[in-house]
Design an enzyme around this catalytic site. Structure first.
Site, mmCIF file in Angstrom:
data_model
loop_
_atom_site.group_PDB
_atom_site.id
_atom_site.type_symbol
_atom_site.label_atom_id
_atom_site.label_comp_id
_atom_site.label_asym_id
_atom_site.label_seq_id
_atom_site.Cartn_x
_atom_site.Cartn_y
_atom_site.Cartn_z
ATOM 1 N N SER A 67 0.812 -1.227 0.000
ATOM 2 C CA SER A 67 0.000 0.000 0.000
ATOM 3 C C SER A 67 0.836 1.264 0.000
ATOM 4 O O SER A 67 0.304 2.359 -0.183
ATOM 5 C CB SER A 67 -0.896 0.017 1.240
ATOM 6 O OG SER A 67 -0.089 -0.030 2.402
ATOM 7 N N GLU A 118 -3.747 -0.889 7.091
ATOM 8 C CA GLU A 118 -4.014 0.541 6.967
ATOM 9 C C GLU A 118 -5.279 0.892 7.716
ATOM 10 O O GLU A 118 -6.141 0.047 7.913
ATOM 11 C CB GLU A 118 -4.171 0.922 5.476
ATOM 12 C CG GLU A 118 -2.933 0.630 4.634
ATOM 13 C CD GLU A 118 -1.720 1.469 5.041
ATOM 14 O OE1 GLU A 118 -1.891 2.478 5.750
ATOM 15 O OE2 GLU A 118 -0.591 1.089 4.662
ATOM 16 N N ASP A 137 -3.826 -7.823 9.231
ATOM 17 C CA ASP A 137 -2.489 -8.151 9.733
ATOM 18 C C ASP A 137 -1.843 -9.323 8.965
ATOM 19 O O ASP A 137 -2.270 -10.470 9.108
ATOM 20 C CB ASP A 137 -2.624 -8.502 11.228
ATOM 21 C CG ASP A 137 -1.275 -8.763 11.858
ATOM 22 O OD1 ASP A 137 -0.245 -8.526 11.196
ATOM 23 O OD2 ASP A 137 -1.243 -9.200 13.025
ATOM 24 N N ALA A 138 -0.813 -9.000 8.201
ATOM 25 C CA ALA A 138 -0.136 -10.023 7.387
ATOM 26 C C ALA A 138 0.535 -11.089 8.239
ATOM 27 O O ALA A 138 0.779 -12.200 7.769
ATOM 28 C CB ALA A 138 0.914 -9.359 6.500
ATOM 29 N N LEU A 168 7.166 -5.718 3.907
ATOM 30 C CA LEU A 168 6.593 -5.190 5.155
ATOM 31 C C LEU A 168 7.601 -4.297 5.891
ATOM 32 O O LEU A 168 8.782 -4.617 5.953
ATOM 33 C CB LEU A 168 6.251 -6.320 6.132
ATOM 34 C CG LEU A 168 5.004 -7.159 5.938
ATOM 35 C CD1 LEU A 168 4.678 -7.888 7.236
ATOM 36 C CD2 LEU A 168 3.830 -6.338 5.500
ATOM 37 N N TYR A 214 18.522 -3.438 3.000
ATOM 38 C CA TYR A 214 19.333 -2.220 2.804
ATOM 39 C C TYR A 214 20.691 -2.451 3.439
ATOM 40 O O TYR A 214 20.796 -3.091 4.488
ATOM 41 C CB TYR A 214 18.627 -1.018 3.451
ATOM 42 C CG TYR A 214 19.361 0.290 3.224
ATOM 43 C CD1 TYR A 214 19.458 0.826 1.942
ATOM 44 C CD2 TYR A 214 19.971 0.961 4.276
ATOM 45 C CE1 TYR A 214 20.139 2.014 1.716
ATOM 46 C CE2 TYR A 214 20.657 2.153 4.056
ATOM 47 C CZ TYR A 214 20.732 2.673 2.775
ATOM 48 O OH TYR A 214 21.419 3.833 2.549
ATOM 49 N N TYR A 273 21.834 2.006 11.229
ATOM 50 C CA TYR A 273 21.130 1.058 10.357
ATOM 51 C C TYR A 273 21.770 -0.335 10.387
ATOM 52 O O TYR A 273 21.396 -1.189 11.161
ATOM 53 C CB TYR A 273 20.994 1.597 8.907
ATOM 54 C CG TYR A 273 19.876 0.864 8.221
ATOM 55 C CD1 TYR A 273 18.595 1.393 8.157
ATOM 56 C CD2 TYR A 273 20.072 -0.423 7.707
ATOM 57 C CE1 TYR A 273 17.541 0.672 7.604
ATOM 58 C CE2 TYR A 273 19.030 -1.151 7.152
ATOM 59 C CZ TYR A 273 17.769 -0.581 7.093
ATOM 60 O OH TYR A 273 16.743 -1.300 6.558
ATOM 61 N N VAL A 309 12.450 7.853 0.177
ATOM 62 C CA VAL A 309 11.593 8.478 1.192
ATOM 63 C C VAL A 309 10.311 7.666 1.325
ATOM 64 O O VAL A 309 9.516 7.600 0.384
ATOM 65 C CB VAL A 309 11.240 9.927 0.783
ATOM 66 C CG1 VAL A 309 10.324 10.571 1.821
ATOM 67 C CG2 VAL A 309 12.496 10.743 0.583
ATOM 68 N N THR A 310 10.138 7.007 2.456
ATOM 69 C CA THR A 310 8.888 6.277 2.726
ATOM 70 C C THR A 310 8.504 6.548 4.173
ATOM 71 O O THR A 310 9.321 7.052 4.951
ATOM 72 C CB THR A 310 9.047 4.746 2.558
ATOM 73 O OG1 THR A 310 9.926 4.277 3.582
ATOM 74 C CG2 THR A 310 9.576 4.356 1.194
#
Ligand code: NAI
Length: 397
Positions: free
Chosen positions: A49, A74, A110-111, A138, A224, A234, A274-275
Site C-alpha cells: 500500500s 491501513e 495483519d499479514a 513489510l 538495505y 542502520y 523516502v517512505t
C-alpha cells in the site's frame, strides 16, 4: 472539512485523500513512460500500500500487465480522522489499475496473522489462481506472537554503545542532536522477530503447501546495506540484525523453492528512498537529503518507481542481474559507488547544521515526505472542503 498536514516526530498523523489520488495518478503516469517487459502474470505483494511495495505493484501492473493481490495494514477514515495514506493508495491504485483491464485485489489486515494467510489462500483457490511472484515488503513496528498472543515491538536502536548524531525534524524544520540508545539483547531479538524473515518464510511454505504457487515461482524481499554514514543506526543496529535474519531466510526460501517448484528466493539490496518507514529512522533524513543532492549532481538519481521498474525489468526478469558474493541483487549500485558515497559524506559533514535546509536535495526530501501522505501535490486545491463521509463509502476491493 479542510485537511492540513499534521506531523509528529517525523510521522504523519493524517493524510489527504485527494492528494493521495493525485499522487497515485502521477505514479501511474510515470510508469507508463517506462518500457514493458515479460514478467509474472499473478503477483502477491505483502505490504503493497505504500513505499517499495506500492511502487513494485504499480510497475508490475503497468509494465508487465500483472494481476495483483495486496496485503496491507491501513486505517480507514472515521469521523474527523482522515484514514492513513495507504488506505487511500489502495483505493486509488484500483481506480487506475481498472483501466488496464487486469485483476487487482486488496486485503487490509495483519499479514503476520494466520487468519490473513488463510484468507489469501482461500481467495486464490476460489479463483483457481496460482501466483508467479511473491513480494515481501513489510515495514512493521510490531507483531503478535503466534503462540502467546503478546505484542512484540521492534526498536531502532544501536548495538553496543549509544550513538550520537544529527537528524532533521521535518515539522520544526530544524536539525536536532540525537542520542540513539544501545539495545538490550531482548530488544535485538524482538526487532529480529518483527522485521526479520521468519514470517516471509511462513508465507512461502504455507502458499506452497496449499498448492497456490506456479512452477518457477519467485519470492523477493528488500534489504538495505548503506554506508558508514548511516551504519551505526542502520546496518550495525537492531534493524541491521533483522536484515541479516531476512537475508538468511531468503537463502532458505531459495533452497526450498528450488526443490519444491524449481523456483527461487531473492533478496534485492534496494537504495534509500523516502517512505513512511525510512523517514522515521534516526539519521536517515540527513543522509537521504545529501544523497538526493549528490545523485542528482552525478546524473544517477532514480525515483522509487523507476528503481523498482529497473529491478524487475532488468534484474529479476531481464538478463542484467548484478549479484554480490552473497547472491543478493545489487540494484543499489549507484548509491554505493565510491564517488557518490565520498560526496555524500563530504556534503553531510559540511552541513551538519541548519544549512542543510539550503540544499535542493533537502527540499526534495521534504517535498516527497509530504507527497507520500497526499500533501503539496501540484494541481491539488488544498483549500477545498473534503467530504470525508462521502469518501469513506469507498472501500478497497
Ligand atoms: P512503508 O512503510 O512505505 O511500507 C510498509 C508496508 O507494510 C505498508 O504497505 C504497510 O501497510 C505494510 N504493513 C506494515 N505492517 C503490516 C502488517 N502487520 N500487516 C500487513 N501489512 C503491514 O515501508 P518501505 O520503506 O516501503 O519498506 C518496505 C521494505 O523495504 C522494508 O523491508 C524495508 O526495510 C525495505 N527497504 C526500504 C528502504 C527505504 O529506503 N525505504 C531501503 C531498502 C529496503
Amino acid at each position: 472539512m479542510q485537511i492540513k498536514p499534521s506531523i509528529r516526530s517525523n510521522i504523519f498523523t493524517n493524510s489527504h485523500p485527494l492528494g493521495c489520488e493525485a499522487y497515485i495518478q502521477s505514479l501511474f503516469r510515470e510508469a507508463k513512460q517506462f518500457s514493458s517487459f515479460e514478467g509474472p502474470k499473478n503477483v502477491l505483494i505483502i505490504g503493497g500500500s505504500s513505499g517499495y511495495g506500492l511502487s513494485s505493484r504499480i510497475t508490475l501492473a503497468v509494465n508487465a500487465l500483472a494481476n495483483t493481490w495486496n496485503v496491507s495494514f491501513e486505517s480507514r477514515p472515521k469521523g474527523e480522522r482522515t484514514g492513513s495514506a495507504g488506505w487511500w493508495n489502495n483505493i486509488y491504485f484500483q481506480q487506475e489499475a481498472d483501466k488496464l483491464g487486469t485483476f487487482h485485489k486488496d486485503f487490509v489486515g495483519d499479514a503476520f496473522s494466520q487468519t490473513m494467510k488463510e484468507s489469501v489462500i482461500d481467495d486464490l483457490k476460489k479463483r483457481s489462481v496460482k501466483i508467479d511472484l511473491i513480494i515481501y515488503s513489510l515495514a512493521a513496528g510490531a507483531r503478535s506472537h503466534p503462540v502467546t498472543g503478546e505484542l512484540v515491538r521492534s526498536t531502532l536502536k544501536a548495538i553496543g554503545d549509544p550513538v550520537q548524531g544529527k537528524t532533521i525534524d521535518i515539522a520544526e524544520r530544524a536539525v536536532k542532536e540525537l542520542t540513539v540508545a544501545a539495545a538490550s539483547e531482548q530488544e535485538i531479538a524482538d526487532t529480529v522477530f518483527v522485521m526479520g524473515g521468519s514470517d516471509w518464510e511462513d508465507w512461502v511454505r504455507q502458499l506452497t503447501d496449499a498448492d497456490v504457487l506456479n512452477h518457477g515461482i519467485k519470492a523477493i524481499s528488500y534489504t538495505y546495506i548503506g554506508s558508514k554514514n548511516n551504519a551505526k543506526i542502520y546496518r550495525e543496529g537492531t534493524i541491521g540484525r533483522a536484515k541479516d535474519d531476512l537475508e538468511k531466510h531468503g537463502k532458505s526460501i531459495d533452497t526450498f523453492l528450488k526443490n519444491r517448484l524449481h523456483g527461487e528466493g531473492l533478496i534485492s539490496v534496494s537504495k534509500a528512498v523516502v517512505t513512511k518507514a525510512s523517514v522515521f529512522i534516526p539519521r536517515i533524513p540527513f543522509y537521504v537529503s545529501a544523497m538526493f543532492e549528490v545523485m542528482k549532481k552525478h546524473g544517477v538519481h532514480e525515483t522509487i518507481t523507476a528503481h523498482k521498474h529497473r529491478l524487475f525489468a532488468d534484474m529479476v526478469y531481464g538478463n542484467k542481474r548484478l549479484l554480490d558474493d552473497q547472491g543478493r541483487i545489487r540494484i543499489d549500485h549507484y548509491e554505493m559507488q565510491d564517488n557518490i558515497q565520498k560526496d555524500i559524506q563530504a556534503l553531510s559533514d559540511k552541513h551538519e547544521n541548519e544549512s542543510i535546509f539550503s540544499l535542493a536535495g533537502t527540499q526534495q526530501f521534504i517535498d516527497e515526505f509530504y507527497q507520500i501522505n497526499g500533501f503539496n501535490i501540484p494541481g491539488v486545491d488544498y483549500e477545498t472542503d473534503v467530504d470525508l463521509d462521502q469518501l469513506a463509502l469507498k472501500e478497497p476491493r
